[in-house]
Motif scaffolding. Structure first.
Motif, short mmCIF file in Angstrom:
data_model
loop_
_atom_site.label_atom_id
_atom_site.label_comp_id
_atom_site.label_asym_id
_atom_site.label_seq_id
_atom_site.Cartn_x
_atom_site.Cartn_y
_atom_site.Cartn_z
N GLY A 51 -1.13 11.08 6.11
CA GLY A 51 -2.39 10.37 5.88
C GLY A 51 -2.92 9.76 7.16
N LEU A 52 -2.01 9.17 7.95
CA LEU A 52 -2.41 8.54 9.21
C LEU A 52 -2.99 9.59 10.17
CD1 LEU A 52 -2.32 5.96 11.03
CD2 LEU A 52 -0.05 6.72 11.77
N VAL A 53 -2.27 10.71 10.33
CA VAL A 53 -2.73 11.75 11.27
C VAL A 53 -4.07 12.33 10.79
CG1 VAL A 53 -2.21 14.09 12.11
CG2 VAL A 53 -0.42 12.34 12.12
N GLN A 54 -4.20 12.53 9.48
CA GLN A 54 -5.45 13.12 8.97
C GLN A 54 -6.63 12.18 9.22
OE1 GLN A 54 -5.61 16.37 7.72
NE2 GLN A 54 -7.76 15.90 8.21
N SER A 55 -6.45 10.89 8.94
CA SER A 55 -7.60 10.00 9.10
C SER A 55 -7.98 9.88 10.58
CB SER A 55 -7.33 8.62 8.48
OG SER A 55 -6.12 8.11 8.94
N LEU A 56 -6.99 9.83 11.48
CA LEU A 56 -7.32 9.73 12.91
C LEU A 56 -7.93 11.03 13.41
CD1 LEU A 56 -4.25 7.73 14.31
CD2 LEU A 56 -6.47 6.84 13.55
N THR A 57 -7.46 12.16 12.89
CA THR A 57 -8.04 13.45 13.30
C THR A 57 -9.50 13.52 12.85
OG1 THR A 57 -5.88 14.52 13.05
CG2 THR A 57 -7.79 15.97 13.11
N ASP A 58 -9.77 13.11 11.62
CA ASP A 58 -11.16 13.13 11.12
C ASP A 58 -12.06 12.30 12.02
OD1 ASP A 58 -10.26 14.68 9.04
OD2 ASP A 58 -10.26 13.06 7.55
N THR A 59 -11.58 11.12 12.41
CA THR A 59 -12.39 10.25 13.27
C THR A 59 -12.58 10.89 14.65
OG1 THR A 59 -11.46 8.36 12.11
CG2 THR A 59 -12.63 7.88 14.14
N ALA A 60 -11.50 11.47 15.18
CA ALA A 60 -11.61 12.09 16.51
C ALA A 60 -12.65 13.23 16.48
CB ALA A 60 -10.24 12.63 16.95
N VAL A 61 -12.60 14.05 15.45
CA VAL A 61 -13.55 15.16 15.36
C VAL A 61 -14.98 14.60 15.25
CG1 VAL A 61 -14.30 17.09 13.88
CG2 VAL A 61 -11.86 16.79 14.43
N LYS A 62 -15.13 13.58 14.42
CA LYS A 62 -16.46 12.97 14.25
C LYS A 62 -16.99 12.43 15.58
CE LYS A 62 -16.22 11.17 9.78
NZ LYS A 62 -15.59 10.03 9.19
N LYS A 63 -16.07 11.91 16.40
CA LYS A 63 -16.50 11.32 17.68
C LYS A 63 -16.63 12.36 18.78
CE LYS A 63 -14.95 6.58 16.96
NZ LYS A 63 -14.18 5.45 17.45
N GLY A 64 -16.42 13.61 18.45
CA GLY A 64 -16.68 14.68 19.42
C GLY A 64 -15.51 15.12 20.26
N VAL A 65 -14.29 14.68 19.91
CA VAL A 65 -13.10 15.17 20.64
C VAL A 65 -12.92 16.65 20.32
CG1 VAL A 65 -10.58 14.96 20.85
CG2 VAL A 65 -11.98 12.90 20.57
N GLU A 66 -12.72 17.46 21.36
CA GLU A 66 -12.49 18.90 21.11
C GLU A 66 -10.99 19.15 21.03
OE1 GLU A 66 -14.83 21.94 23.16
OE2 GLU A 66 -16.04 20.28 23.96
N ILE A 67 -10.57 19.77 19.94
CA ILE A 67 -9.13 20.00 19.74
C ILE A 67 -8.83 21.50 19.88
CG2 ILE A 67 -7.15 19.68 18.21
CD1 ILE A 67 -8.72 17.43 16.82
N PHE A 68 -7.94 21.83 20.79
CA PHE A 68 -7.53 23.22 21.00
C PHE A 68 -6.13 23.40 20.41
CE2 PHE A 68 -10.63 22.17 24.17
CZ PHE A 68 -11.41 23.31 24.30
N TYR A 69 -6.06 24.11 19.28
CA TYR A 69 -4.76 24.36 18.63
C TYR A 69 -4.09 25.56 19.28
CZ TYR A 69 -6.18 20.99 15.11
OH TYR A 69 -6.56 19.82 14.47
#
Ligand SMILES: Cc1cc2nc3c(=O)[nH]c(=O)nc-3n(C[C@H](O)[C@H](O)[C@H](O)COP(=O)(O)OP(=O)(O)OC[C@H]3O[C@@H](n4cnc5c(N)ncnc54)[C@H](O)[C@@H]3O)c2cc1C
Length: 496
Positions: free
Chosen positions: A154-172
């Motif tokens: 839950g913690l990782v998902q909520s922080l990931t959602d916020t990061a994506v919303k704020k424009g962080v680009e995630i390269f898996y």
């Protein structure tokens, strides 16, 4: 080649906190995650989500989560004042924890929790695992009454959602391989993406890509022979890459490189953690048991403390036993008090109606020696002291070695149950030396390496020998925030 202000390596809690803090400074941020999306999130995603932070009372907890009025007054919330937090951390680390790092961790921990809330994380009282009814009133124990809603996932998902919303680009599926370094400053990262080399350039790099717990060769090298045999409780992606990359350019190693967090764990658990059954292999109710080895003997004081302060060091004791196993033995009196996962179907256990029958069923255990151990243990208990599992009740043994200091119960009520455990490693303690104010990595001459920051499990010097439950996520948040702020500010300052 891609250009960013800040590159964060990893996508666990520490990395997400660093990315969010750097983004809030105005930096353009990329995250490189070795894992594919469905396995991403590191050990943070396997975490139960309990959080240890300093609070004076329920008023501080209300800064972190909403608590209904009747619970505010009707529950004993305990406290974890900064003094209590210092006492616990210094005691469990044998007074070896770094004073500056532990001060930053402890004094910034409440603010870090409030900040996590502002970044979309949600918390709730952990009634299930950390409280009990005492004389009709619910009481917390172990000094960590809150956990992340939805646990680590839950913690990782909520922080990931916020990061994506704020424009962080995630390269898996992008594994960092080395630092781009011109002998003066770090300029970016060389990585491998789907088997192909890629380069990411930036003003600052934050390494938050875990320890070396998933790497059996490094475990044997640094923790010692036998550690290659431990099960890994969490992610398979933490191979020590970030540590290697930093040491390769002259970063200073720091902390307890032969130390680790390791627990009693289901004997037949898979090689790595399984996100579908994250808690199934936990065996944290051992303070209510006696633990016996192949020789039929006890080998630790199961009840010296609440599990929160011993579980992380007792895994190593199990690993030392013949064939790296033990059994946790309970009777019908304590069975209702065990954590819920003891009832999961993946559990390896033996049930019997007499101790003799149990002894015969304990695979690999010397039956006569086991029965002698139980007889001596039963006879040694201070039966005049009442049992109370919500406090250190002092119901101890007398005259046996090792003693059991609390929660000693006569094994006399069938059915008897024995749970088969081995050692599960959680994470490693050795790391890099950082500046506690900026998160910048120091070199072997103790000078900051321009452009390089670290957070989370990669920070050395906080944990030695042992650990207090719930500190890992909060430490990742405190030092992730510090590193993100440091990296973001440096990236946006010309000629810094
Ligand atoms: C089963 C379990 C239960 C736990 N329960 C709790 C708890 O309740 N409370 C608590 O405080 N702590 C708990 N912990 C400990 C806690 O999870 C860790 O201390 C914390 O999550 C570490 O965070 P981190 O961000 O440093 O590392 P991680 O969360 O492990 O993140 C590391 C990241 O780096 C990535 N990575 C690794 N190598 C590379 C590379 N070369 N390139 C790119 N990416 C890379 C990984 O894929 C991962 O995303 C638990 C751990 C486990 C395993």
């Amino acid at each position: 080649m891609q250009q960013f202000d800040v590159i964060v390596v990893g996508k666990g809690n520490a990395a997400l906190c660093a990315a969010l803090a750097a983004t809030d400074q105005g930096a353009r941020v990329a995250m490189l995650e070795a894992a594919p999306v469905d396995e991403s999130g590191g050990n943070s995603r396997f975490a139960g989500g309990v959080m240890r932070f300093a609070y004076d009372g329920v008023e501080d907890l209300q800064k972190v989560t909403d608590i209904p009025a009747d619970e505010v007054t009707g529950v004993d919330w305990e406290s974890n004042t900064t003094d209590e937090f210092y006492d616990d951390l210094y005691r469990v680390t044998n007074f070896r924890t770094d004073p500056d790092l532990s001060e930053a961790l402890i004094t910034q921990s409440l603010a870090a929790m409030v900040w996590l809330r502002s970044q979309g994380a949600r918390f709730a009282p952990n009634y299930r695992h950390q409280s009990a009814l005492v004389s009709g009133k619910r009481k917390f124990f172990g000094r960590m009454p809150l956990w992340a809603s939805g646990g680590g996932p839950g913690l990782v998902q909520s922080l990931t959602d916020t990061a994506v919303k704020k424009g962080v680009e995630i390269f898996y599926e992008t594994r960092a391989v080395s630092l781009i370094y011109d002998d003066e400053r770090v300029l970016g990262i060389k990585a491998k993406r789907n088997g192909k080399p890629v380069e990411f350039r930036s003003q600052s790099v934050v390494l938050a890509c875990g320890g070396f717990e998933a790497n059996p060769e490094w475990r044997t090298r640094y923790l010692g022979p036998g550690w290659e045999l431990a099960k890994v409780r969490g992610t398979r992606f933490n191979m020590g890459d970030g540590l290697r990359m930093a040491l390769d350019i002259g970063a200073c190693p720091y902390g307890n490189w032969s130390g680790r967090h390791a627990v009693s764990w289901e004997r037949h658990a898979p090689e790595f953690g399984d996100l579908n059954i994250p808690e199934s292999s936990y065996r944290h109710s051992f303070p209510l048991s006696i633990m016996i080895n192949a020789e039929g003997k006890r080998f630790v004081d199961e009840g010296i403390e609440f599990y929160n302060y011993t579980y992380a060091k007792y895994g190593a004791e199990v690993l030392k036993q013949t064939e790296q196993f033990a059994y946790q033995v309970f009777d019908a009196k304590t069975k209702p008090l065990l954590r819920p996962e003891y009832n999961d179907k993946q559990v390896t256990k033996v049930v019997a109606n007499t101790l003799e029958e149990l002894a015969a069923k304990l695979e690999g255990v010397h039956a006569e020696a086991f029965l002698k151990t139980v007889r001596e243990y039963n006879a040694s208990i201070r039966k005049d002291v009442p049992f109370n599992h919500a406090v250190k009740d002092g119901r101890c043994t007398v005259g046996i070695e090792p003693p059991k200091s609390n929660w000693a119960n006569v094994l006399d009520s069938p059915p008897f149950e024995a749970y088969h455990v081995t050692c599960g490693i959680t994470f490693t303690f050795g790391g890099l030396r950082i500046n506690h104010e900026t998160g910048q990595v120091l070199d072997v001459n103790m000078h900051p390496i321009p452009g390089l920051y670290a957070a989370g499990e990669m920070v050395g010097g906080i944990f030695y020998f042992n650990y207090a439950a719930g500190t890992g996520l909060v430490s990742g948040t405190v030092f992730g925030r510090i590193a993100g702020n440091g990296a973001g500010a440096a990236a946006l300052t010309p000629n810094c």
